[in-house]
Design an enzyme around this catalytic site. Sequence first.
Site, PDB file in Angstrom:
ATOM      1  N   ASP A  47       0.826  -1.211   0.000  1.00 42.79           N
ATOM      2  CA  ASP A  47       0.000   0.000   0.000  1.00 42.79           C
ATOM      3  C   ASP A  47       0.863   1.266   0.000  1.00 42.79           C
ATOM      4  O   ASP A  47       0.344   2.383  -0.086  1.00 42.79           O
ATOM      5  CB  ASP A  47      -1.040  -0.006   1.123  1.00 42.79           C
ATOM      6  CG  ASP A  47      -0.427  -0.025   2.502  1.00 42.79           C
ATOM      7  OD1 ASP A  47       0.813  -0.102   2.614  1.00 42.79           O
ATOM      8  OD2 ASP A  47      -1.194   0.040   3.487  1.00 42.79           O
ATOM      9  N   SER A  48       2.196   1.092   0.012  1.00 37.22           N
ATOM     10  CA  SER A  48       3.096   2.227  -0.229  1.00 37.22           C
ATOM     11  C   SER A  48       2.813   2.846  -1.591  1.00 37.22           C
ATOM     12  O   SER A  48       3.201   3.983  -1.850  1.00 37.22           O
ATOM     13  CB  SER A  48       4.562   1.786  -0.154  1.00 37.22           C
ATOM     14  OG  SER A  48       4.809   0.744  -1.073  1.00 37.22           O
ATOM     15  N   ASP A  86      -1.263  -6.065  -0.313  1.00 38.64           N
ATOM     16  CA  ASP A  86      -1.616  -5.423   0.967  1.00 38.64           C
ATOM     17  C   ASP A  86      -3.114  -5.140   1.027  1.00 38.64           C
ATOM     18  O   ASP A  86      -3.693  -4.684   0.034  1.00 38.64           O
ATOM     19  CB  ASP A  86      -0.912  -4.060   1.052  1.00 38.64           C
ATOM     20  CG  ASP A  86       0.332  -4.100   1.912  1.00 38.64           C
ATOM     21  OD1 ASP A  86       0.546  -5.091   2.620  1.00 38.64           O
ATOM     22  OD2 ASP A  86       1.094  -3.113   1.863  1.00 38.64           O
ATOM     23  N   GLU A 118      -1.454  -5.435   8.410  1.00 42.30           N
ATOM     24  CA  GLU A 118      -0.549  -4.794   9.368  1.00 42.30           C
ATOM     25  C   GLU A 118      -1.005  -5.013  10.815  1.00 42.30           C
ATOM     26  O   GLU A 118      -2.204  -5.005  11.093  1.00 42.30           O
ATOM     27  CB  GLU A 118      -0.466  -3.291   9.091  1.00 42.30           C
ATOM     28  CG  GLU A 118       0.268  -2.974   7.809  1.00 42.30           C
ATOM     29  CD  GLU A 118       0.558  -1.491   7.647  1.00 42.30           C
ATOM     30  OE1 GLU A 118       0.347  -0.713   8.597  1.00 42.30           O
ATOM     31  OE2 GLU A 118       1.013  -1.120   6.555  1.00 42.30           O
ATOM     32  N   GLU A 186       9.408  -4.261  10.012  1.00 41.91           N
ATOM     33  CA  GLU A 186       9.797  -2.962   9.447  1.00 41.91           C
ATOM     34  C   GLU A 186      10.405  -2.036  10.490  1.00 41.91           C
ATOM     35  O   GLU A 186       9.811  -1.800  11.559  1.00 41.91           O
ATOM     36  CB  GLU A 186       8.573  -2.285   8.785  1.00 41.91           C
ATOM     37  CG  GLU A 186       8.944  -0.934   8.166  1.00 41.91           C
ATOM     38  CD  GLU A 186       7.963  -0.415   7.129  1.00 41.91           C
ATOM     39  OE1 GLU A 186       7.015  -1.139   6.763  1.00 41.91           O
ATOM     40  OE2 GLU A 186       8.152   0.732   6.691  1.00 41.91           O
TER      41      GLU A 186
HETATM   42  O1  KIV Z   1       3.515  -1.057   1.479  1.00 39.76           O
HETATM   43  C1  KIV Z   1       4.637  -1.569   1.318  1.00 39.76           C
HETATM   44  O2  KIV Z   1       5.322  -1.360   0.301  1.00 39.76           O
HETATM   45  C2  KIV Z   1       5.126  -2.445   2.365  1.00 39.76           C
HETATM   46  C3  KIV Z   1       6.563  -2.864   2.324  1.00 39.76           C
HETATM   47  C4  KIV Z   1       7.458  -1.720   2.438  1.00 39.76           C
HETATM   48  C5  KIV Z   1       6.861  -3.897   3.322  1.00 39.76           C
HETATM   49  O3  KIV Z   1       4.391  -2.796   3.228  1.00 39.76           O
END
Ligand code: KIV
Length: 262
Positions: A47-48, A86, A118, A186
């Site tokens: 979700d980044s 995610d 998460e 993380e």
């Molecule tokens: O959202 C994301 O890219 C992540 C990774 C950085 C682990 O959760």
Amino acid sequence: MAVSVNQILRWKQTGAPAQPIAVLTAWDVISARIVDQAGADIVLVGDSLAMVALGYDTTLPLTLEDMLICAKAVRRGVTNALLVVDLPFLSYQASLEDAIRAAGCMLKEAGAQAVKLEGGHEAVVDTVHRLVQWGIPVMGHVGLTPQSVNQFGGFRKQGKTTADRDRILAEAQALEQAGAFAIVLEHIPTELARDITKALKIPTIGIGAGIHCDGQVLVTADVLGLSDWQPPFVKVYANLKQQSVKAAQEFCRDVRSGQYPA
Ligand code: KIV
């Protein structure tokens, strides 16, 4: 042969392959083809992408619909890696039904092989347990969980006090008990990541968590030098933003000077 959840688990439990697991993120078909063809074991539609591809300041505004569009595009670009997606903020927290629906649509509609959630408190652990019971493989994520950025007061390193370290270790163990097949650690101290990695039978995937994890993940836009800012633990392997701006400038110049089309 395409990577499977069972294979990822077996790698830790049998000690093969000897090398750590390589995980990269993707948000569209182009980034997906790049990381899959590079040989990543797992492609994560993290979700980044809310920040990297959609321009938000945090991951919180991302909707299930946004994620579904991106996950479907990534699916079209991945042939070998395991595809993990995610679940966006508040798509799985309110009820178990929400979680099953959100995770289910990532598997049914986007073709994901697993989802990532998460946190490691009781409610998340229960949800993970139920999803796994329903045949949905789950990757956990503890330490700096960006969906809780407001609670942390920023994207800060976690696990600095003894109480925090004990809590994060206990969360990782609870997620393993609940049936998670792997856990992202993380931005936590190296020694804590080492202790968690030793304590668990499932693989740990570190990001800013030091050298002792069973695998490593980074956000691909950071690795390729496409983002304007990277967290301190990132290694930048290319400078694609600068090269792309230069190429686009050359095109503009050629058009304006009549050099293109020739
Ligand atoms: O959202 C994301 O890219 C992540 C990774 C950085 C682990 O959760």
